[in-house]
Scaffold this motif. Structure first.
Motif, short mmCIF file in Angstrom:
data_model
loop_
_atom_site.label_atom_id
_atom_site.label_comp_id
_atom_site.label_asym_id
_atom_site.label_seq_id
_atom_site.Cartn_x
_atom_site.Cartn_y
_atom_site.Cartn_z
N ILE A 55 -18.20 47.97 41.42
CA ILE A 55 -19.32 47.98 42.37
C ILE A 55 -20.40 46.98 41.94
N LEU A 56 -20.70 46.95 40.63
CA LEU A 56 -21.69 45.98 40.13
C LEU A 56 -21.24 44.55 40.39
N GLN A 57 -19.97 44.31 40.12
CA GLN A 57 -19.43 42.96 40.34
C GLN A 57 -19.51 42.58 41.82
N MET A 58 -19.22 43.53 42.69
CA MET A 58 -19.27 43.25 44.13
C MET A 58 -20.71 43.00 44.59
N GLU A 59 -21.66 43.69 43.96
CA GLU A 59 -23.06 43.42 44.30
C GLU A 59 -23.45 42.01 43.90
N GLN A 60 -22.92 41.57 42.76
CA GLN A 60 -23.19 40.19 42.33
C GLN A 60 -22.54 39.19 43.28
N LEU A 61 -21.30 39.50 43.66
CA LEU A 61 -20.60 38.62 44.61
C LEU A 61 -21.36 38.55 45.94
N GLN A 62 -21.87 39.69 46.36
CA GLN A 62 -22.65 39.76 47.59
C GLN A 62 -23.87 38.83 47.52
N GLU A 63 -24.57 38.87 46.38
CA GLU A 63 -25.74 37.99 46.20
C GLU A 63 -25.34 36.53 46.22
N LEU A 64 -24.23 36.25 45.52
CA LEU A 64 -23.74 34.87 45.47
C LEU A 64 -23.37 34.39 46.87
N ALA A 65 -22.69 35.24 47.62
CA ALA A 65 -22.26 34.87 48.97
C ALA A 65 -23.47 34.64 49.88
N GLU A 66 -24.48 35.50 49.74
CA GLU A 66 -25.69 35.34 50.56
C GLU A 66 -26.39 34.02 50.24
N ALA A 67 -26.43 33.67 48.94
CA ALA A 67 -27.02 32.39 48.52
C ALA A 67 -26.22 31.23 49.11
N GLY A 68 -24.90 31.37 49.10
CA GLY A 68 -24.02 30.34 49.63
C GLY A 68 -24.21 30.15 51.13
N ILE A 69 -24.39 31.25 51.85
CA ILE A 69 -24.60 31.18 53.30
C ILE A 69 -25.95 30.49 53.58
N GLU A 70 -26.94 30.83 52.77
CA GLU A 70 -28.27 30.23 52.92
C GLU A 70 -28.25 28.74 52.62
N ASP A 71 -27.43 28.38 51.63
CA ASP A 71 -27.29 26.97 51.22
C ASP A 71 -26.81 26.12 52.40
N ASP A 72 -25.91 26.71 53.21
CA ASP A 72 -25.49 26.12 54.48
C ASP A 72 -25.04 24.66 54.37
N LEU A 73 -24.21 24.38 53.36
CA LEU A 73 -23.77 23.00 53.11
C LEU A 73 -22.93 22.45 54.26
N ASP A 74 -21.88 23.13 54.61
CA ASP A 74 -21.08 22.74 55.77
C ASP A 74 -20.34 23.96 56.30
N PRO A 75 -19.81 23.88 57.51
CA PRO A 75 -19.21 25.08 58.14
C PRO A 75 -18.10 25.71 57.30
N GLY A 76 -17.32 24.89 56.59
CA GLY A 76 -16.23 25.41 55.76
C GLY A 76 -16.76 26.32 54.67
N CYS A 77 -17.80 25.84 53.99
CA CYS A 77 -18.41 26.62 52.91
C CYS A 77 -19.02 27.91 53.45
N VAL A 78 -19.75 27.80 54.55
CA VAL A 78 -20.41 28.98 55.12
C VAL A 78 -19.35 30.02 55.49
N LYS A 79 -18.24 29.56 56.04
CA LYS A 79 -17.15 30.47 56.42
C LYS A 79 -16.61 31.19 55.18
N LEU A 80 -16.40 30.43 54.12
CA LEU A 80 -15.90 31.01 52.87
C LEU A 80 -16.86 32.08 52.35
N TYR A 81 -18.15 31.75 52.32
CA TYR A 81 -19.13 32.71 51.80
C TYR A 81 -19.25 33.94 52.69
N LYS A 82 -19.12 33.75 53.99
CA LYS A 82 -19.16 34.90 54.89
C LYS A 82 -17.99 35.84 54.65
N GLU A 83 -16.82 35.23 54.41
CA GLU A 83 -15.64 36.05 54.10
C GLU A 83 -15.83 36.78 52.77
#
Ligand SMILES: [Zn+2]
Length: 109
Positions: A55-83
């Motif tokens: 659960i702790l690891q998933m919370e960290q992954l969640q934070e990382l993914a949210e940062a990645g979505i915010e980073d919004d580099l390109d659609p491929g990356c955003v899709k990956l982070y959303k998944e």
């Protein structure tokens, strides 16, 4: 260790508590855990600690993914982070549900 026969609360100590802190049952409702049942409690504590780590690891992954979505580099990356975000949420909820099941069956957390 002592286990409340009413609610499965587990108490660590030489003697059973006077009253169960969880359900208020009397001391006589407590059974001492020995041998095999003690081992089962230890094993399920380990299992539940693994789930908590997940659960702790998933919370960290969640934070990382949210940062990645915010980073919004390109659609491929955003899709990956959303998944990644969806998977993290799903796995976290599933692990929480597993812990709930163990606790309700008297396997301790
Ligand atoms: Zn109890």
């Amino acid at each position: 260790m002592w286990k409340c026969s009413v609610c499965n609360y587990v108490h660590n100590g030489e003697e059973a508590p006077h009253k169960c802190p969880k359900c208020g049952a009397d001391q006589e409702k407590f059974n001492q855990l020995t041998g095999e049942s003690l081992e089962k409690v230890e094993i399920s504590r380990f299992s539940n600690s693994l789930l908590k780590e997940l659960i702790l690891q998933m919370e960290q992954l969640q934070e990382l993914a949210e940062a990645g979505i915010e980073d919004d580099l390109d659609p491929g990356c955003v899709k990956l982070y959303k998944e990644a975000l969806e998977s993290a949420k799903f796995l976290k909820q599933t692990a929480l549900a597993e812990i709930e099941i163990h606790v309700s069956r008297g396997k301790w957390g």
